[in-house]
Design an enzyme around this catalytic site. Sequence first.
Site, PDB file in Angstrom:
ATOM      1  N   GLY A   1      37.468  77.163  77.866  1.00 21.81           N
ATOM      2  CA  GLY A   1      38.137  76.691  76.661  1.00 21.81           C
ATOM      3  C   GLY A   1      39.343  77.577  76.382  1.00 21.81           C
ATOM      4  O   GLY A   1      39.356  78.746  76.775  1.00 21.81           O
TER       5      GLY A   1
ATOM      6  N   GLN B   1      46.194  81.266  71.560  1.00 23.24           N
ATOM      7  CA  GLN B   1      45.939  82.237  72.625  1.00 23.24           C
ATOM      8  C   GLN B   1      47.068  82.309  73.642  1.00 23.24           C
ATOM      9  O   GLN B   1      47.076  83.188  74.503  1.00 23.24           O
ATOM     10  CB  GLN B   1      44.644  81.879  73.372  1.00 23.24           C
TER      11      GLN B   1
ATOM     12  N   CYS C   1      35.879  85.785  75.482  1.00 19.40           N
ATOM     13  CA  CYS C   1      37.122  85.133  75.083  1.00 19.40           C
ATOM     14  C   CYS C   1      38.228  85.658  75.988  1.00 19.40           C
ATOM     15  O   CYS C   1      38.312  86.863  76.221  1.00 19.40           O
ATOM     16  CB  CYS C   1      37.415  85.471  73.615  1.00 19.40           C
ATOM     17  N   LEU C   2      39.075  84.750  76.487  1.00 21.08           N
ATOM     18  CA  LEU C   2      40.148  85.172  77.379  1.00 21.08           C
ATOM     19  C   LEU C   2      41.102  86.137  76.675  1.00 21.08           C
ATOM     20  O   LEU C   2      41.785  86.919  77.334  1.00 21.08           O
ATOM     21  CB  LEU C   2      40.928  83.957  77.905  1.00 21.08           C
TER      22      LEU C   2
ATOM     23  N   HIS D   1      33.974  77.647  68.931  1.00 26.14           N
ATOM     24  CA  HIS D   1      34.702  78.886  69.241  1.00 26.14           C
ATOM     25  C   HIS D   1      36.215  78.628  69.237  1.00 26.14           C
ATOM     26  O   HIS D   1      36.978  79.386  68.632  1.00 26.14           O
ATOM     27  CB  HIS D   1      34.228  79.399  70.614  1.00 26.14           C
ATOM     28  N   GLU D   2      36.633  77.547  69.909  1.00 28.59           N
ATOM     29  CA  GLU D   2      38.076  77.257  70.004  1.00 28.59           C
ATOM     30  C   GLU D   2      38.637  76.821  68.657  1.00 28.59           C
ATOM     31  O   GLU D   2      39.760  77.179  68.299  1.00 28.59           O
ATOM     32  CB  GLU D   2      38.355  76.182  71.061  1.00 28.59           C
TER      33      GLU D   2
ATOM     34  N   HIS E   1      39.639  79.640  66.578  1.00 28.60           N
ATOM     35  CA  HIS E   1      40.944  80.229  66.922  1.00 28.60           C
ATOM     36  C   HIS E   1      42.066  79.618  66.082  1.00 28.60           C
ATOM     37  O   HIS E   1      43.030  80.295  65.736  1.00 28.60           O
ATOM     38  CB  HIS E   1      41.275  79.984  68.396  1.00 28.60           C
TER      39      HIS E   1
END
Length: 179
Positions: free
Chosen positions: A43, A48, A91-92, A133-134, A137
């Site tokens: 994701g 991000q 998380c990236l 989660h996304e 963001h």
Amino acid sequence: MQTVVYPDPRLRRRAELVQGIDGALRAEVLEMFQLMYRENGIGLAAPQVGWGARIFIMNPLGAESPEGERVFINPEILEQSGADQEEEEGCLSIPDVRGRVVRKDRVWVRARDLDGESFEAEFRGLPARVVLHENDHLDGILFISRLSQTEKLLVRRPLRDLEREYRRRLKEEEATPRR
Ligand code: CO
């Protein structure tokens, strides 16, 4: 396109509603998929990559299965239900940090796709976790804010390392004359 890394303040801002879906936006989203696959993510949210738009993508199946690709533009979480599930997340934008987060097992979401069509869908299990989660963001919320007190203690040191690295890079950029 590059991943914005913690503690970059762009990760803490509330993203703006998307007004129009055009070719330029579609090209950006395509690039987001490429970046996500390159970094082995499932994701990725627009903030991000430094893009303050209410867009996120996911593919819980991974790069090998394009049929798992979903794009969410201006998403709204309509309902969360089911049992509380505690699972490890990463998380990236927060490399090498993982922690257990409690989230609902089911989520109903409404969004627009890349053609501008509105859709509603229900997700369960891992895809539901990715959606939540996304979507966080887009409101400037990182999963580390949702950790228990114990888990927060466990990630304190790696977070401090990332903060130090961020300050170092900022200084380096200041020292480099702009062309
Ligand atoms: Co994330």
